[in-house]
Design an enzyme around this catalytic site. Structure first.
Site, PDB file in Angstrom:
ATOM      1  N   CYS A 144       0.865  -1.185   0.000  1.00 20.69           N
ATOM      2  CA  CYS A 144       0.000   0.000   0.000  1.00 20.69           C
ATOM      3  C   CYS A 144       0.896   1.228   0.000  1.00 20.69           C
ATOM      4  O   CYS A 144       1.672   1.435   0.932  1.00 20.69           O
ATOM      5  CB  CYS A 144      -0.884  -0.053   1.254  1.00 20.69           C
ATOM      6  N   CYS A 163     -11.314  13.359   5.020  1.00 21.71           N
ATOM      7  CA  CYS A 163     -12.311  12.323   5.314  1.00 21.71           C
ATOM      8  C   CYS A 163     -12.289  12.105   6.833  1.00 21.71           C
ATOM      9  O   CYS A 163     -11.216  11.934   7.413  1.00 21.71           O
ATOM     10  CB  CYS A 163     -11.972  11.037   4.572  1.00 21.71           C
ATOM     11  N   GLY A 191      -2.904  10.330   0.998  1.00 22.04           N
ATOM     12  CA  GLY A 191      -3.176  11.185  -0.147  1.00 22.04           C
ATOM     13  C   GLY A 191      -4.271  10.674  -1.068  1.00 22.04           C
ATOM     14  O   GLY A 191      -4.687   9.521  -0.994  1.00 22.04           O
ATOM     15  N   GLU A 192      -4.746  11.579  -1.916  1.00 20.98           N
ATOM     16  CA  GLU A 192      -5.746  11.257  -2.946  1.00 20.98           C
ATOM     17  C   GLU A 192      -5.003  11.151  -4.280  1.00 20.98           C
ATOM     18  O   GLU A 192      -4.564  12.154  -4.842  1.00 20.98           O
ATOM     19  CB  GLU A 192      -6.804  12.374  -2.979  1.00 20.98           C
ATOM     20  N   SER A 213      -7.153   3.753  -5.492  1.00 20.00           N
ATOM     21  CA  SER A 213      -8.304   4.022  -4.632  1.00 20.00           C
ATOM     22  C   SER A 213      -8.552   5.531  -4.568  1.00 20.00           C
ATOM     23  O   SER A 213      -7.642   6.290  -4.248  1.00 20.00           O
ATOM     24  CB  SER A 213      -8.021   3.484  -3.232  1.00 20.00           C
ATOM     25  N   LEU A 257     -16.356   4.663  -0.697  1.00 17.54           N
ATOM     26  CA  LEU A 257     -17.757   5.092  -0.714  1.00 17.54           C
ATOM     27  C   LEU A 257     -18.239   5.448   0.695  1.00 17.54           C
ATOM     28  O   LEU A 257     -18.613   6.580   0.973  1.00 17.54           O
ATOM     29  CB  LEU A 257     -18.622   3.984  -1.325  1.00 17.54           C
ATOM     30  N   HIS A 258     -18.261   4.475   1.566  1.00 17.92           N
ATOM     31  CA  HIS A 258     -18.474   4.665   3.017  1.00 17.92           C
ATOM     32  C   HIS A 258     -19.853   5.136   3.458  1.00 17.92           C
ATOM     33  O   HIS A 258     -20.129   5.168   4.662  1.00 17.92           O
ATOM     34  CB  HIS A 258     -17.418   5.599   3.635  1.00 17.92           C
ATOM     35  N   ASN A 288     -10.811   1.429  12.471  1.00 18.56           N
ATOM     36  CA  ASN A 288      -9.676   1.324  13.386  1.00 18.56           C
ATOM     37  C   ASN A 288      -9.515   2.682  14.080  1.00 18.56           C
ATOM     38  O   ASN A 288      -8.935   3.597  13.501  1.00 18.56           O
ATOM     39  CB  ASN A 288      -8.432   0.956  12.562  1.00 18.56           C
TER      40      ASN A 288
HETATM   41  S1  SF4 Z   1      -8.574  10.981   0.503  1.00 16.25           S
HETATM   42 FE1  SF4 Z   1      -7.691   9.141   1.470  1.00 16.25          FE
HETATM   43  S2  SF4 Z   1      -5.887   9.916   2.621  1.00 16.25           S
HETATM   44 FE2  SF4 Z   1      -7.173  11.693   2.106  1.00 16.25          FE
HETATM   45  S3  SF4 Z   1      -8.434  12.004   3.909  1.00 16.25           S
HETATM   46 FE3  SF4 Z   1      -9.645  10.746   2.461  1.00 16.25          FE
HETATM   47  S4  SF4 Z   1      -9.213   8.598   3.020  1.00 16.25           S
HETATM   48 FE4  SF4 Z   1      -7.637   9.889   4.027  1.00 16.25          FE
END
Ligand code: SF4
Length: 415
Positions: free
Chosen positions: A129, A140, A212-213, A244, A267-268, A345
């Protein structure tokens, strides 16, 4: 590139991070880019074309970091290269090995930025990863990295460098014959390629799911993945790479066209109110728009399903109605989908709790009953804070001297 709106990516840094000694670090560069650097440094074009191919192979196929070891380069060319270029690796600040075999590294770039990488071994695969940014803009709420400010995008070298470092640490560079031209036992090229793929490597898959995104650092992620997929080097298949995203809709089609790796969507949640809270990017690109972009993703099929990540948050997104709505949405957009249920987590100060195991099981059963795969991800590496962003955050509280001592100890432990 800039994406208009209230949450924007930062501009790209230079592709090669400048070094104090004036040399260029060529890790992460493609063969034509290495060729161009050689020409810029004074090598004639014909030589540069041939030599860059050899160098590319040594770097990415063999994991060599010393030009002197590139035996087919010519005696004078090797010191010439070493005077101008280096083949770098990120610095290891911390390396942890979990009792379940998960490994986690805190890495540092040449300009002192820390980012994380995790290796998760399973029976039939080993998944690395990797991070694409230092910090993140997207906030997020379930994600620890989201509490950190974005420092900068990682360069292709820093992204590919993670894969190289993991291979170093896992001891996975091929030994013996260098390539097919050196095979003397009568195997055909096809047989050699098949043998090469099944050589028992631990690192078989990559997920861009670290800090990161990735779609906010698209150009560098794309260039890095092209290097990782190049058949003359690391040669990892696009089917073994998963990008992702939290849902940067305008970039999803481009990712499909330009790299076409597997897609995973954070998605969540299945309604606007909750997803706006958990994944604030939803205020900009809503669920329906996102699912339409997934339905249009090139190459999505039953054999190559899109993964929908769903973190299980107690009394937030985990009801039976939520599960049924998720099925309805995936059906509506005719998604070749699988759902990955992730027990939350928690970290100190996190605003949510994890759903109970019974709730997670019930949620999963509803989706499975509708013919959609919805396994529950087994938490890994909890003893080494393997959740995204936790190691960086903890390390910032430690002194530099302590970090140096820990790095030495862990390196020794990992052998
Ligand atoms: S985009 Fe990924 S790394 Fe950035 S806050 Fe959302 S889940 Fe976390």
């Amino acid at each position: 590139m800039q994406i208009p709106g209230h949450i924007d990516p930062v501009p790209l840094p230079a592709k090669v991070t400048p070094r104090e000694d004036g040399k260029a670090d060529i890790i992460g560069l493609s063969q034509p880019e290495i060729r161009d650097l050689m020409i810029e440094a004074g090598l004639d074009a014909k030589q540069a074309k041939l030599r860059s191919k050899q160098v590319f192979h040594w770097i990415y196929h063999r994991g060599i970091t010393d030009f002197e070891a590139m035996t087919d380069l010519g005696k004078q060319l090797r010191p010439w290269m070493a005077e101008r270029f280096v083949i770098g690796r990120p610095e290891i600040v911390e390396a942890h090995l979990s009792e379940d075999g998960t490994r986690k590294w805190l890495l540092r770039s040449a300009d002192g930025q820390d980012y994380e990488m995790v290796f998760i071994p399973d029976d039939d695969r080993g998944t690395l990863c990797i991070s694409s940014q230092v910090g993140c803009t997207l906030n997020c709420r379930f994600c620890h990295t989201g509490t950190m400010r974005l420092v900068r995008n990682l360069t292709p070298g820093e992204i590919v460098g993670q894969v190289m470092l993991a291979r170093d640490d896992l001891g996975e560079w091929p030994r013996g014959v260098m390539d097919f031209a050196d095979v003397e036992d009568g195997r055909t090229q096809k047989e050699y390629n098949q043998d090469y793929k099944s050589d028992g490597r631990m690192l078989t898959n990559i997920v861009l799911m670290g800090m990161g995104e990735p779609l906010y650092n698209f150009d560098h992620v794309r260039d890095a993945m092209k290097v990782v997929m190049d058949g003359a080097g690391l040669a990892l298949s696009r089917r073994r790479i998963t990008l992702s995203t939290s849902g940067v809709v305008p970039m999803i089609a481009r990712a499909g066209e330009e790299i076409n790796v597997n897609l995973a969507i954070s998605l969540h949640a299945v309604n606007k109110e909750i997803r706006d809270e958990i994944v604030p990017l939803n205020k900009k690109y809503g669920i329906e728009e996102l699912l339409q972009a997934c339905a249009d993703y090139p190459g999505a099929s039953n054999a190559r399903r899109i993964t929908f990540e769903y973190v299980m948050l107690k009394d937030k997104n985990d009801s039976d109605e939520d599960a049924r709505e998720l099925v309805r949405l995936l059906r509506k957009y005719d998604q070749p989908a699988k759902v990955n249920l992730i027990p939350f987590n928690p970290w100190p100060g996190s605003p949510y709790e994890c759903s109970t195991p019974e709730r997670i099981k019930a949620f999963s059963s509803i989706i499975f009953a509708e013919g959609i795969s919805a396994p529950v991800r087994t938490p890994r590496g909890r003893d080494i804070m393997a959740a995204c962003g936790q190691l960086k955050s903890a390390s910032e509280k430690k002194s530099r001297a302590e970090l140096d001592r820990l790095a030495e100890e862990k390196q020794a432990a990992l052998g």
